[in-house]
Each structure stands twice: as structure tokens, then as C-alpha cells.
Write a protein that holds these residues in place. Sequence first.
Motif, PDB file in Angstrom:
ATOM      1  N   LYS A 119       3.133  -1.917   6.559  1.00 35.43           N
ATOM      2  CA  LYS A 119       2.844  -0.909   5.540  1.00 35.43           C
ATOM      3  C   LYS A 119       1.356  -0.604   5.400  1.00 35.43           C
ATOM      4  O   LYS A 119       0.985   0.524   5.066  1.00 35.43           O
ATOM      5  CB  LYS A 119       3.382  -1.365   4.178  1.00 35.43           C
ATOM      6  N   ALA A 120       0.488  -1.612   5.612  1.00 31.48           N
ATOM      7  CA  ALA A 120      -0.945  -1.410   5.412  1.00 31.48           C
ATOM      8  C   ALA A 120      -1.715  -2.482   6.172  1.00 31.48           C
ATOM      9  O   ALA A 120      -1.132  -3.383   6.785  1.00 31.48           O
ATOM     10  CB  ALA A 120      -1.281  -1.451   3.915  1.00 31.48           C
ATOM     11  N   THR A 121      -3.068  -2.401   6.121  1.00 36.45           N
ATOM     12  CA  THR A 121      -3.934  -3.296   6.886  1.00 36.45           C
ATOM     13  C   THR A 121      -4.854  -4.080   5.963  1.00 36.45           C
ATOM     14  O   THR A 121      -4.910  -3.846   4.753  1.00 36.45           O
ATOM     15  CB  THR A 121      -4.796  -2.497   7.869  1.00 36.45           C
ATOM     16  N   ALA A 122      -5.630  -4.993   6.553  1.00 36.31           N
ATOM     17  CA  ALA A 122      -6.622  -5.741   5.789  1.00 36.31           C
ATOM     18  C   ALA A 122      -7.679  -4.803   5.225  1.00 36.31           C
ATOM     19  O   ALA A 122      -8.189  -5.008   4.118  1.00 36.31           O
ATOM     20  CB  ALA A 122      -7.273  -6.801   6.682  1.00 36.31           C
ATOM     21  N   GLU A 123      -8.002  -3.749   6.010  1.00 37.05           N
ATOM     22  CA  GLU A 123      -8.963  -2.750   5.511  1.00 37.05           C
ATOM     23  C   GLU A 123      -8.424  -2.067   4.252  1.00 37.05           C
ATOM     24  O   GLU A 123      -9.161  -1.831   3.285  1.00 37.05           O
ATOM     25  CB  GLU A 123      -9.249  -1.704   6.585  1.00 37.05           C
ATOM     26  N   ASP A 124      -7.134  -1.751   4.282  1.00 42.80           N
ATOM     27  CA  ASP A 124      -6.523  -1.115   3.114  1.00 42.80           C
ATOM     28  C   ASP A 124      -6.560  -2.045   1.901  1.00 42.80           C
ATOM     29  O   ASP A 124      -6.779  -1.608   0.768  1.00 42.80           O
ATOM     30  CB  ASP A 124      -5.070  -0.743   3.408  1.00 42.80           C
ATOM     31  N   ALA A 125      -6.349  -3.337   2.150  1.00 41.40           N
ATOM     32  CA  ALA A 125      -6.364  -4.306   1.056  1.00 41.40           C
ATOM     33  C   ALA A 125      -7.750  -4.377   0.421  1.00 41.40           C
ATOM     34  O   ALA A 125      -7.888  -4.357  -0.815  1.00 41.40           O
ATOM     35  CB  ALA A 125      -5.947  -5.677   1.575  1.00 41.40           C
ATOM     36  N   LEU A 126      -8.790  -4.445   1.270  1.00 41.15           N
ATOM     37  CA  LEU A 126     -10.157  -4.520   0.757  1.00 41.15           C
ATOM     38  C   LEU A 126     -10.537  -3.232   0.036  1.00 41.15           C
ATOM     39  O   LEU A 126     -11.197  -3.254  -1.014  1.00 41.15           O
ATOM     40  CB  LEU A 126     -11.118  -4.794   1.918  1.00 41.15           C
ATOM     41  N   LYS A 127     -10.115  -2.116   0.594  1.00 39.22           N
ATOM     42  CA  LYS A 127     -10.390  -0.820  -0.031  1.00 39.22           C
ATOM     43  C   LYS A 127      -9.758  -0.741  -1.416  1.00 39.22           C
ATOM     44  O   LYS A 127     -10.352  -0.211  -2.358  1.00 39.22           O
ATOM     45  CB  LYS A 127      -9.865   0.300   0.860  1.00 39.22           C
ATOM     46  N   GLN A 128      -8.554  -1.288  -1.544  1.00 40.51           N
ATOM     47  CA  GLN A 128      -7.860  -1.262  -2.836  1.00 40.51           C
ATOM     48  C   GLN A 128      -8.594  -2.107  -3.876  1.00 40.51           C
ATOM     49  O   GLN A 128      -8.697  -1.714  -5.041  1.00 40.51           O
ATOM     50  CB  GLN A 128      -6.420  -1.761  -2.690  1.00 40.51           C
ATOM     51  N   ILE A 129      -9.122  -3.263  -3.455  1.00 38.93           N
ATOM     52  CA  ILE A 129      -9.886  -4.104  -4.379  1.00 38.93           C
ATOM     53  C   ILE A 129     -11.070  -3.338  -4.943  1.00 38.93           C
ATOM     54  O   ILE A 129     -11.357  -3.384  -6.150  1.00 38.93           O
ATOM     55  CB  ILE A 129     -10.367  -5.391  -3.685  1.00 38.93           C
TER      56      ILE A 129
END
Length: 548
Positions: free
Chosen positions: A502-512
Motif C-alpha cells: 500500500k505504501a513505502t517507508a518514504e510515505d511513512a516518513l512523509k506522513q509523520i
Amino acid sequence: MIGKQDHISNIFNTFASVKLYFFIDYEYSRKLPVGIQDFEKLRTENCLYVDKTQYVYQLAQIVSPYFLGRPRRFGKSLFLSTLKAYFEGKRELFEGLEIAGLEKDWIKYPVIYLDFNSSEYSDVQTLEIVLDYLLKKYEKEYGMQDIEAKPSIRFDNLITAMHEKTSRKVVVLIDKYDKSLINTMDKPDVNGKNRDVLKGFYGALKGADAHLRFVFLTGVTQFSKVSIFSDLNQLRDISMSEQYAGICGISERELIRNFEPELQALAAKRGLTRDEAFAEMKKRYDGYHFAKVSEDMYNPFSILNTFMDLDFAYYWFATGTPTFLAEALRNQNYDIRKFEDDVYIAAISVMDYRYEDQNLVPLLYQSGYLTIKAYDSVLDEYTLGFPNEEVKYGFLNELLPAFVLTPIATGKFSVTGFLRQLMKNDVESFMTSLQTFFAAIPYDAIKQKHRDEQYYQHVFYLLFILMEQFVETEVKNNKGRTDAVVKTAGNIYVFEFKMDSKATAEDALKQINSKDYAIPYTADHQQAVKIGVEFSQTEWGIKRWLTE
């Protein structure tokens, strides 16, 4: 109540700082009933006794069958033994206790006392053997001849014969009625056969009602009335009665009134003040509630062992936990983070566990792993949570191996080393260790349909809780919620988890960053470390991570 102790308390208060004298006097003067569940033995051997006899008198005034459910090691057996001594008219055992000023007659009744704690009940034949053994003892005493019938018929005949031969109605006391069911919850076939046997056996009590003076059953859980108790539907369940909330366990008032010398001895041995020792006991062993309105109750087994050893430990949990519960929670992928304080259950369901039901919350409450935290009268609903630290850390420690199956059990994972990396702010080593840990989880540790973000959150939560670090999950702010926040002495770590499908580590960091998950922690004057973690849907572990 405890007699002849005032002078002892004065001695302890005077010499609390003189440790050698203190402990000699302590050992000589006080006898704790650790492991003693027989009231007569406790009294004749001059053991310390927390007086519960007022409840005996109250119950005996009403001719009604009773059921009391309490967690294991909570004093049910001792209370039942107290009832036995009372109905056998052993007045001398009750001298100096509250009931001595209440009861005037002390009538001796014929008593049937059935204790089902003698076996593990791995098959239905064991239950039948135990029933045969328990009944034969009384049948021989009363000259019974026809002992080849079914247990239910023999039970009914025995009650009738005892009444006729003594001209007094019979008292029936049954301890741990449900052990053969609790111990076979992971064996559906055996459990079902045991339920059928017990349903008929306990049903005999209804037919023998005219011959009965008093009936009292104890157990952990009341398996649905539709099954075992359908033939015994006149039972009065006092398990959640406010009137009897303190019938088992030790209240704070009872602890202070009865154990002050032991409390001071514990404080002296551990290098604490009396108040510090008391606070530690409260944190570890207090917090049980058994009614909508109930004072806090301490676990008596843990209290007695703490005072015996003069040390703190997880005594109650060390006596065993059904693996069935941990495995069932894993298989259901139950959100174990809810155990902290927000497990909700309708009042009508909290004492009514149905074997075929997938809802384990009633059993978790009845077994003592959860307790009442609040009651909503509008919704007629309870909020449940862990009663204390002993239960919380003990139960979560049991859950982690169930969720991951092998890494903890085989010793390939070091909690200490794992924690040391994080405390040094060595995020790369920490994440590498975390990746190794997840990679070691067998593919069949949890059902494929549950291999989702929530599963990894569960394991992550268990790891940090068991390391006794401050961890929050699903932390909310005005823009959303982050998956986890971990606080150490030097840093705050903000985690966001994503599945690679569904998403990437980059997406996770961006969300933070976009939702300001770290902002609420900047006021703590600690470094906030943001970590975006990407889990693999196919490889069942951590795929990548990014830090900022």
C-alpha cells in the motif's frame, strides 16, 4: 480479625531500624498461611487469618444455592473450607472472629464437600474417575449399596440418604466445579463430553432441593447457563454482587489492619520507607474490582508470598496461565493494545462465557487478567483493563511468545541488548535487530489473513511494554494518529508503519512530517527521532526503514 498483636506492633515500630532483632521477632511471632486452604488447619496451627466470617453468617441466613466466581488463587477454597467448618458446628474454631458474636445456635449439618482440584482432566474418563472417588467416600460412610449407577443418580441418592439418616438437611459445597472445563478448552471433544457429564451431575441438585439446607459452588467462570447451569437455574450468582465484593481477596483496609508488621518488615528488608513499600505493593497487586461499586482488592496469594519472602515478584502469574487464551488471542488477531484501559463489554455478558463464542473478554475478566475500571449506567456497560502490574506484565509476557512462536522461547532474542541500542540512540543497530527479530517469526505464527499492519503493531507494542519503556500506540493529534511513540531517558522515537502493498517507508516518513506527529513532543526538550518503517506483505518482516 487478629488477636494478641497490639504489643507486637509496638515492638516492631520501636525496633524497625534494628534489622537483626526485627527479623528474629518477625519470624518467631507471625505465621503466614501460605499454601494453606483448610480453615481448620489454619486456625489450629495459629496462622494469621483475615476475618471473612461475617460473609459466612450473611450467606447462611438465606436458604439459597449460591455460585461464586473468582480468579484462581484468590481465596475461594479457604472460604469454602470456612463454610464447611461452620456447618459442621465447629464453634471452637471461630472464637475471637466476627461470627462468634453473631451465631447463637451452631447446628451441625451433614456436609458433602467436593473438591475438583485433584486432577488435570485431560480426558473424560478422568472426570468420571474423580466423581466416583468423591462420591464413594460419602457412600461408604452412610452405608450406601447401589453405587453402580450414573454419578448424577448416585449424587441424588446420597443427598437423600444423608438427610434421612441424620434428620437434618444436607449442605453441599463444591470447589472448582469448572476445572475439568478450564483445563480442556483446547480440546473441544473432551470439553464437550465433560460439560455433558457435569450438566447431569449438577442437575441432581435441583431434584434434591427438598433435602438441601445450603449449596455453594465456586469456580473461575460460569459457563453459559444454557449448558451446565440450565438444570440448576435457581443458583444465585453473587460473583458481581456489591454486598459480597470483598468475600475473597484482601482490601486495603484489611491489609493495613492485619499486615502492618509484615509491611514494615518488607520495607526494612528492601531499604524502603513503609509508605514506599506500601505503594509498591499497591502498584503490583492491587486494583481488582468485582462489582459496579467495589473497593480495590489485592491478590491474597501475591500478598502472602511477598510477606513470606520479604521481596516483590510476580507470584500469582508464576502459578500458570492457560496457553489457550494466548493462542486464541493470536489466532483472532485481537487488538491487545486495548487491554490498557478500553475493553468494553455489556453488563449482561461479563459473567456469561459461552464455549462456542469467539468473544474471549468474559473469560479474561473472570480469570483475573482484566478487571472493572468503570461502569456506564446509561449504556449498562463495563470498561475493563489490567488490574495491576503483576497481571499486565505477566500476561503480555505470555502473549509475546504466542504471537511470534519461537524467537523468545529459544533464547535467540535479547531484550537487554535490544533496549541498550535504543538507549544509545543507535537507531540503525536497533532497526537491524528489529528486522532480524521479525524475520525469525515463523510463517505460520499467525494466520495469513492477519499478516497486516496491526499484527506488526501488536508485536512492536509487546516488545516495548515488556522492556518497561513508555510506549503509546495510535497516538492522536489534531491531524491524525501515529502508529507508535516510544520514550527513553534521552530521546523520543516516533514510528509510522506501512505495508509495501500500500505504501513505502518514504510515505511513512512523509506522513509523520505532514501531520506533525512529532510536534507535541518538542516541549519535552528531547530529541525527536522520526522513523518510517515499511513491512513486506510477502516476506513477513521489515523491508526498509528511513530515519530523520
